[in-house]
Design an enzyme around this catalytic site. Structure first.
Site, short mmCIF file in Angstrom:
data_model
loop_
_atom_site.label_atom_id
_atom_site.label_comp_id
_atom_site.label_asym_id
_atom_site.label_seq_id
_atom_site.Cartn_x
_atom_site.Cartn_y
_atom_site.Cartn_z
N GLU A 107 -4.21 70.66 56.32
CA GLU A 107 -5.38 71.51 56.47
C GLU A 107 -6.25 70.97 57.61
O GLU A 107 -6.21 69.78 57.91
CB GLU A 107 -6.20 71.53 55.17
CG GLU A 107 -5.40 71.92 53.94
CD GLU A 107 -6.16 71.63 52.64
OE1 GLU A 107 -7.39 71.83 52.62
OE2 GLU A 107 -5.53 71.19 51.67
N LYS A 109 -9.42 69.52 59.47
CA LYS A 109 -10.53 68.65 59.07
C LYS A 109 -11.79 69.18 59.76
O LYS A 109 -12.01 68.95 60.94
CB LYS A 109 -10.25 67.20 59.47
CG LYS A 109 -11.28 66.22 58.93
CD LYS A 109 -10.88 64.79 59.25
CE LYS A 109 -11.87 63.80 58.64
NZ LYS A 109 -13.24 63.97 59.18
N ASP A 111 -15.50 69.55 60.99
CA ASP A 111 -16.52 68.57 61.36
C ASP A 111 -17.88 69.06 60.87
O ASP A 111 -18.66 69.67 61.61
CB ASP A 111 -16.53 68.38 62.88
CG ASP A 111 -17.25 67.10 63.29
OD1 ASP A 111 -17.58 66.31 62.39
OD2 ASP A 111 -17.47 66.90 64.49
N TYR A 216 -12.26 73.61 49.63
CA TYR A 216 -10.87 73.14 49.62
C TYR A 216 -10.44 72.40 48.35
O TYR A 216 -9.30 71.99 48.25
CB TYR A 216 -10.61 72.21 50.82
CG TYR A 216 -11.58 71.05 50.95
CD1 TYR A 216 -11.51 69.95 50.11
CD2 TYR A 216 -12.57 71.06 51.92
CE1 TYR A 216 -12.40 68.89 50.23
CE2 TYR A 216 -13.46 70.00 52.06
CZ TYR A 216 -13.37 68.92 51.21
OH TYR A 216 -14.25 67.88 51.31
N LYS A 302 -7.14 61.64 62.76
CA LYS A 302 -8.28 61.89 63.63
C LYS A 302 -7.80 62.04 65.08
O LYS A 302 -7.04 61.21 65.58
CB LYS A 302 -9.29 60.73 63.55
CG LYS A 302 -9.82 60.45 62.13
CD LYS A 302 -10.76 61.55 61.67
CE LYS A 302 -12.10 61.44 62.34
NZ LYS A 302 -12.91 60.30 61.91
N CYS A 395 -40.01 48.30 87.36
CA CYS A 395 -39.98 49.46 86.46
C CYS A 395 -40.02 50.76 87.27
O CYS A 395 -40.88 50.92 88.14
CB CYS A 395 -41.17 49.41 85.50
SG CYS A 395 -41.31 50.89 84.45
N CYS A 398 -43.76 52.37 86.32
CA CYS A 398 -45.05 51.74 86.65
C CYS A 398 -44.94 50.65 87.72
O CYS A 398 -45.95 50.05 88.09
CB CYS A 398 -45.69 51.18 85.39
SG CYS A 398 -44.81 49.76 84.70
N CYS A 413 -39.38 46.49 80.52
CA CYS A 413 -40.72 46.55 81.11
C CYS A 413 -41.71 46.16 80.01
O CYS A 413 -41.70 46.75 78.93
CB CYS A 413 -41.02 47.96 81.62
SG CYS A 413 -42.74 48.20 82.13
N CYS A 418 -47.56 51.26 80.66
CA CYS A 418 -46.49 51.97 81.39
C CYS A 418 -46.49 53.45 80.96
O CYS A 418 -46.32 53.76 79.77
CB CYS A 418 -45.14 51.34 81.09
SG CYS A 418 -43.74 52.23 81.81
#
Length: 448
Positions: A107, A109, A111, A216, A302, A395, A398, A413, A418
């Site tokens: 069957e 699978k 998700d 199922y 999988k 950064c 800033c 940072c 900032c």
């Protein structure tokens, strides 16, 4: 009046099953709407006579206080994973030690999220999440808003069934478009969207998002003798069962089915991440039994994460709310797991050094956990430049000095003023998991 309400509920539930489950409606939408309005008016006039299986329960508008824990009468086991043909052959060898001539059922699978539905005398009384397999959450009110879950069955029986609740790809696109227009962060994939929807405390949101299911398993003791007959019985009761399945007697047949499904995967209207292989005979399942965590009579193959080549065009460095500076690769667009990918995470400066990623490199991109695009490795044979990537010392928001602490892999940072950190902090503050301020999403915060 009670007699007419009973009649309307029975009719409307039958019409809903024909429309959502059988895809074979026997009445027009206008006729369904006329009967539905009549029922709503009767229920408003006689609220003490509203039936438990009334289709009006599918309409949103109820605000829940939260979700109670629910102890499953029958544990929901997870499945052992397999990632190769060799692992499937090892599973087959273990089964054949106990059952010399097994027949398997394969069957898809799905998700999504595992759910358990309990009916008493054919009426839905509890819908719950899997949780840890023993204790989940009672989300009955939300599952009543999933239109293909029958509120009443074709038979008046006590039964617990299991399946997967998912968000179809079309619904996912609509939901993300609406979130984009509202300045809200988009869901990463349909599974995340389904999970977020089922945990909504406003049932109206669930009703709008058009979730769907495939059932199922009969969790309660079954009088049927095979998984194939269980699936047919679930269809007879009014549940949606995935039609894509085969019976197989060998790993060759199973592997051919896996290859076929893998080729069709991107064209399906829903997401799958593999194929489940079970011993079809229920007596054989009982004989094989369980380990502590998983049935010995089933395995979940999988699909490997899809990988594609792309050229690295440039790198963006962004500052998070904690000051961590993260590199993101800008790439030539590639199709990956059903979406167009043009950006992928490079994780951190240590990862860039470890993988020796350089300017204009051709890289292999994949989706980590089928969700987040990431750079896996460099295709060194296609390298066109020996120039290393520019690692920032200041950064990007800033211009403060960036620090790379010995016990951290990230650049950081540490300027509390900032602007990027302040913006990301506000986005987090307004998010659903924090203060849940509707309408105050990233785009609005950025404008402010």
């Amino acid at each position: 009046m009670n007699e007419r309400m009973n009649e309307l509920v029975a009719l409307l539930n039958r019409y809903a099953t024909e429309y959502y489950t059988s895809d074979n409606p026997s009445v027009s939408d206008s006729e369904y709407d006329r009967l539905y309005r009549e029922l709503v008016e009767l229920e408003a006039a006689y609220p003490d006579q509203v039936l438990a299986d009334s289709p009006t329960h599918r309409v949103g508008g109820k605000i829940l206080d939260g979700f109670e824990k629910y102890s499953h009468q029958y544990p929901l086991y997870s499945l052992q994973d397999a990632f190769s043909r060799e692992e499937l052959e090892a599973f087959d060898a273990r089964v054949r030690k106990e059952l010399p001539h097994p027949i398997y059922i394969c069957e898809l699978k799905i998700d999504g999220l595992s759910i358990s539905l309990t009916y008493e005398r054919g009426i839905l009384v509890v819908g719950a999440t899997r949780g840890d397999g023993s204790v989940g959450e009672n989300i009955t009110e939300n599952l009543k808003r999933v239109k293909d879950i029958p509120l009443t069955l074709q038979e008046e029986l006590d039964i617990t069934v299991r399946g997967e609740c998912y968000m179809p790809r079309a619904s996912f696109d609509q939901v993300n478009q609406a979130r984009q227009e509202n300045g809200e962060p988009e869901f990463a994939n349909p599974r995340n969207a389904a999970a977020g929807t089922l945990r909504q405390l406003d049932t109206a949101v669930v009703a709008k998002r058009n979730l769907a299911t495939f059932l199922y398993q009969e969790a309660s003791p079954s009088t049927r003798d095979s998984q194939e007959k269980v699936l047919k019985h679930l269809e007879q009761l009014g549940f949606v069962v995935n039609p894509k399945r085969i019976l197989a007697e060998s790993i060759d047949e199973i592997w051919d089915f896996i290859q076929e499904v893998g080729q069709e995967r991107d064209n399906l209207p829903y997401d799958i991440d593999g194929v489940v292989i079970k011993v079809n005979d229920l007596a054989g399942q009982e004989e094989l039994g369980f380990t502590v965590k998983a049935p010995k009579w089933a395995v979940a193959y999988k699909f490997p994460a899809e990988e594609k080549e792309a050229q690295l065009l440039s790198v963006d460095w962004t500052v998070g709310r904690t000051g961590v500076v993260t590199p993101t690769a800008n790439l030539t667009p590639v199709q990956l797991a059903g979406t167009t990918v043009s950006r992928a995470t490079l994780h951190n400066v240590d990862y860039i050094a470890e993988k020796d990623i350089r300017k204009d490199d051709t890289v292999i991109v994949y989706k980590a956990g089928d969700i987040i695009p990431a750079v896996l490795r460099v295709v060194e044979s296609k390298r066109v430049s020996e120039e290393k990537l520019d690692i920032p010392t200041n950064c990007p928001s800033c211009d403060s000095d960036l620090l790379h602490f010995e016990d951290e892999v990230a650049l950081r940072c540490i300027n509390p003023r900032c602007p990027a950190q302040i913006m990301e902090g506000l986005i987090h503050f307004a998010s659903r998991d924090a203060m849940n301020i509707t309408g105050l999403g990233p785009s609005v915060v950025e404008k402010l």
